[in-house]
Design a protein around this motif. Structure first.
Motif, short mmCIF file in Angstrom:
data_model
loop_
_atom_site.label_atom_id
_atom_site.label_comp_id
_atom_site.label_asym_id
_atom_site.label_seq_id
_atom_site.Cartn_x
_atom_site.Cartn_y
_atom_site.Cartn_z
N VAL A 73 0.76 -1.35 0.03
CA VAL A 73 -0.09 -0.08 -0.06
C VAL A 73 0.72 1.37 -0.02
N PRO A 74 2.10 1.42 0.98
CA PRO A 74 2.82 2.61 0.41
C PRO A 74 3.58 2.57 -0.47
N ALA A 75 3.30 3.72 -1.32
CA ALA A 75 4.00 4.06 -2.44
C ALA A 75 5.38 3.85 -2.59
N PRO A 76 6.24 4.31 -1.47
CA PRO A 76 7.59 4.22 -1.51
C PRO A 76 8.09 2.72 -1.56
N ASP A 77 7.31 1.85 -0.74
CA ASP A 77 7.40 0.43 -0.83
C ASP A 77 7.54 -0.31 -2.32
N ARG A 78 6.40 0.15 -3.03
CA ARG A 78 6.32 -0.15 -4.15
C ARG A 78 7.30 0.26 -5.28
N GLU A 79 7.82 1.53 -4.99
CA GLU A 79 8.92 1.97 -5.92
C GLU A 79 10.15 1.38 -5.61
N ALA A 80 10.22 1.07 -4.20
CA ALA A 80 11.63 0.35 -3.84
C ALA A 80 11.57 -0.98 -4.52
N ALA A 81 10.71 -1.87 -4.52
CA ALA A 81 10.53 -3.02 -4.97
C ALA A 81 10.46 -3.06 -6.47
N VAL A 82 10.11 -2.16 -7.04
CA VAL A 82 10.33 -2.05 -8.69
C VAL A 82 11.89 -1.90 -8.76
N ARG A 83 12.67 -1.10 -8.21
CA ARG A 83 13.94 -1.10 -8.20
C ARG A 83 14.74 -2.39 -7.88
N ALA A 84 14.27 -2.96 -6.62
CA ALA A 84 14.85 -4.19 -6.52
C ALA A 84 14.74 -5.32 -7.48
N LEU A 85 13.43 -5.41 -8.12
CA LEU A 85 13.06 -6.37 -9.04
C LEU A 85 14.34 -6.03 -10.31
N VAL A 86 14.51 -4.60 -10.72
CA VAL A 86 15.38 -4.62 -11.76
C VAL A 86 16.76 -4.92 -11.34
N VAL A 87 17.33 -4.61 -10.16
CA VAL A 87 18.60 -5.02 -9.80
C VAL A 87 18.81 -6.42 -9.48
N LEU A 88 17.78 -7.29 -9.08
CA LEU A 88 18.12 -8.48 -9.13
C LEU A 88 18.43 -9.06 -10.40
N ALA A 138 9.34 0.46 -17.69
CA ALA A 138 9.99 1.63 -18.30
C ALA A 138 11.58 1.66 -17.99
N LEU A 139 11.94 0.78 -17.13
CA LEU A 139 13.46 1.03 -16.76
C LEU A 139 14.49 0.26 -17.23
N PRO A 140 15.48 0.64 -17.50
CA PRO A 140 16.41 -0.32 -18.20
C PRO A 140 16.62 -1.57 -17.77
N GLU A 141 16.54 -2.50 -18.56
CA GLU A 141 16.63 -4.03 -18.13
C GLU A 141 15.31 -4.42 -17.52
N GLY A 142 14.31 -3.54 -17.38
CA GLY A 142 13.04 -3.91 -16.49
C GLY A 142 12.21 -4.69 -17.27
N ALA A 143 12.21 -4.42 -18.68
CA ALA A 143 11.26 -5.24 -19.60
C ALA A 143 11.56 -6.72 -19.63
N GLY A 144 12.69 -7.03 -19.67
CA GLY A 144 13.02 -8.30 -19.59
C GLY A 144 12.82 -9.01 -18.23
N ALA A 145 13.03 -8.26 -16.96
CA ALA A 145 12.60 -8.74 -15.80
C ALA A 145 11.19 -9.01 -15.45
N VAL A 146 10.40 -8.08 -16.00
CA VAL A 146 8.94 -8.12 -16.00
C VAL A 146 8.37 -9.41 -16.65
N TRP A 147 8.79 -9.42 -18.02
CA TRP A 147 8.27 -10.67 -18.92
C TRP A 147 8.83 -11.88 -18.27
N ALA A 148 10.18 -12.08 -17.51
CA ALA A 148 10.29 -13.27 -17.14
C ALA A 148 9.29 -13.71 -16.07
N VAL A 149 8.89 -12.66 -15.25
CA VAL A 149 8.00 -12.91 -14.07
C VAL A 149 6.62 -13.26 -14.37
N LEU A 150 6.16 -12.35 -15.54
CA LEU A 150 4.67 -12.67 -15.97
C LEU A 150 4.59 -13.90 -16.89
#
Length: 465
Positions: free
Chosen positions: A335-350, A388-400
């Motif tokens: 629910v907190p937006a900062p957590d969602r933003e951080a999780a997005v960055r964490a996903l891309v970093v991983l 929308a982030l660099p390397e983010g598209a590949g990460a999201v597709w790997a999950v979806l």
């Protein structure tokens, strides 16, 4: 001995930095905290009187509760500028300690080290630097650097503090450094054989893991404290061998951790930050598992967020397993937006570090959505931002690619179109190819709803057309 971003600043610079941290009362970050802690110790060793004059009096406590690391800095500075009590034995630090909660095992370790540092300063028993100063921002200590520091202790006739050495050992890992092992074997310190044996085994052994869902049929949260049943997936681990040589405050880490163990906290532990991960940088799984309940609370209750913790887990030196991926899953729909933003960055970093298991994260998201723990609109928005982030598209597709079949079956029809739009963008931008039968079946249906339009977009993207 300590160089780079953790190098000891001048006394005047140290005084300015300490004053800024104590006045700001916010988390200074791992690098600043570790540098300041070591700098106070180092300058106290060189010239305590000059350090006392430079730092001046410690500011009085504010009505606003400071971050835990700010309070630690204040305590250590107070010990450094206060009167010397040579009659007090710093070696008795932690005597009478009582374990209250396994969730905060890493907090006990961090507290033991800072308490030992402060006690040594009060007793006038100075050390040239801390053995546990990190070699990098994750908190990891290079094995050979630790041995070099111990060799300097040996040359100066300084005894290592048990908690400081224990923290340094826990920060070593990543495989066996044979050169560091040989150097440790040559140490004449009493701790030499133990250090050599620890480095020879590659650091703390990795425990066996298991994941489990809360028992009972899934129920929606109510207004009563903790009144939600069967909606979370948590992670536990088996006991870890080797606790005997560590101070007693470290022993909680080595015990078997049961994810549903009861604890006396009236509220959730507040150790969900980067410092907790830096306490055991080669084992982010342990930090994630023990604090996963708190991370989940931001998604299925009105729990406080933990954005710094999520990013630190993804950036840690060690491998990411089920607990880290679950933490990211909860974060993506928090629910907190900062957590969602951080999780997005964490996903891309991983993903950028080759540590993302897209199939694992996809399966966890599907199950948590099915339990009603995660809200699909929040999850979808997070995944859209990640694309929308660099390397983010590949990460999201790997999950979806793993999650879509289950999510399409479990979510409401009105959210299908948005989810498929994100998936189509991710597939197109990442150049993914293949077929999802569930998507193909949707795309063949007659009609012009957003659901069908986005299903066709995804089908065509995967076909390369």
């Amino acid at each position: 001995m300590i160089e780079g971003e953790f190098a000891v600043p001048s006394q005047s610079t140290l005084a300015d930095e300490v004053a800024a941290v104590l006045a700001g009362r916010h988390d200074p970050g791992v690098v600043a905290f570790e540098r300041l802690l070591n700098a106070v110790v180092s300058h106290g060793f060189r010239d305590r009187e000059a350090l006392t004059a430079a730092l001046g009096p410690v500011p009085r406590a504010s009505k606003v509760r400071p971050h835990a690391q700010v309070a630690c800095i204040a305590g250590v500075v107070g010990a450094a500028v206060g009167p010397v009590r040579a009659e007090e034995s710093w070696e008795k630090t932690g005597a009478g300690w009582l374990e209250l909660c396994q969730h905060v095992a890493l907090g006990y370790i961090a507290g033991a080290r800072t308490a030992e540092v402060a006690a040594r300063l009060r007793a006038g028993d100075h050390v040239p630097f801390l053995l546990s100063v990190p070699s990098g921002p994750t908190g990891a200590v290079e094995p050979y650097q630790l041995v070099e520091r111990l060799a300097e202790y040996e040359r100066l006739g300084v005894r290592p503090g048990p908690a400081d050495l224990g923290q340094a050992l826990l920060r070593c890992g990543g495989g066996v450094d044979t050169e560091a092992v040989r150097a440790a074997e040559a140490l004449e310190l009493a701790e030499g054989p133990r250090v050599a044996a620890w480095l020879r085994q590659g650091g703390l052994p990795r425990p066996a893991w298991w994941r489990e869902r809360e028992t009972g049929e899934a129920e929606r949260p109510s207004r009563r404290r903790g009144a939600r049943i069967g909606r979370r997936i948590l992670v536990g681990h088996e006991a870890i061998e080797g606790r005997g040589a560590f101070p007693q405050q470290f022993w909680s880490l080595f015990r078997m951790f049961e994810p549903h163990i009861a604890c006396p906290h009236w509220s959730l532990p507040d150790d969900r930050d980067a410092h907790t991960v830096a306490t055991l940088p080669w084992h982010p799984e342990i930090a994630a598992a023990r604090l996963l309940t708190g991370v989940a609370s931001a998604a299925d209750q009105d729990g406080c967020g933990s954005p710094a913790f999520l990013e630190a887990l993804a950036s840690a030196a060690g491998p990411a397993g089920p607990a880290v991926h679950l933490a990211v899953a909860y974060g993506l729909a928090s629910v907190p937006a900062p957590d969602r933003e951080a999780a997005v960055r964490a996903l891309v970093v991983l993903a950028s570090r080759g540590r993302l298991d897209g199939g694992l994260l996809g399966r966890e998201l599907t199950e948590l959505v099915g339990l009603g723990t995660l809200k699909v609109p929040l999850l979808t928005e997070s995944l859209r931002e990640a694309v929308a982030l660099p390397e983010g598209a590949g990460a999201v597709w790997a999950v979806l690619a793993e999650a879509l079949p289950g999510l399409l079956a479990r979510t409401r029809p009105q959210v299908h179109g948005t989810l498929l739009a994100v998936a189509a963008d991710a597939a197109r931008l990442s150049g993914a190819r293949g077929e999802l039968p569930e998507v193909t079946a949707l795309a063949r249906r007659p009609g012009s709803s957003q659901l069908l339009i986005q299903a066709r977009r995804l089908r065509d993207a995967l076909a390369g057309t």
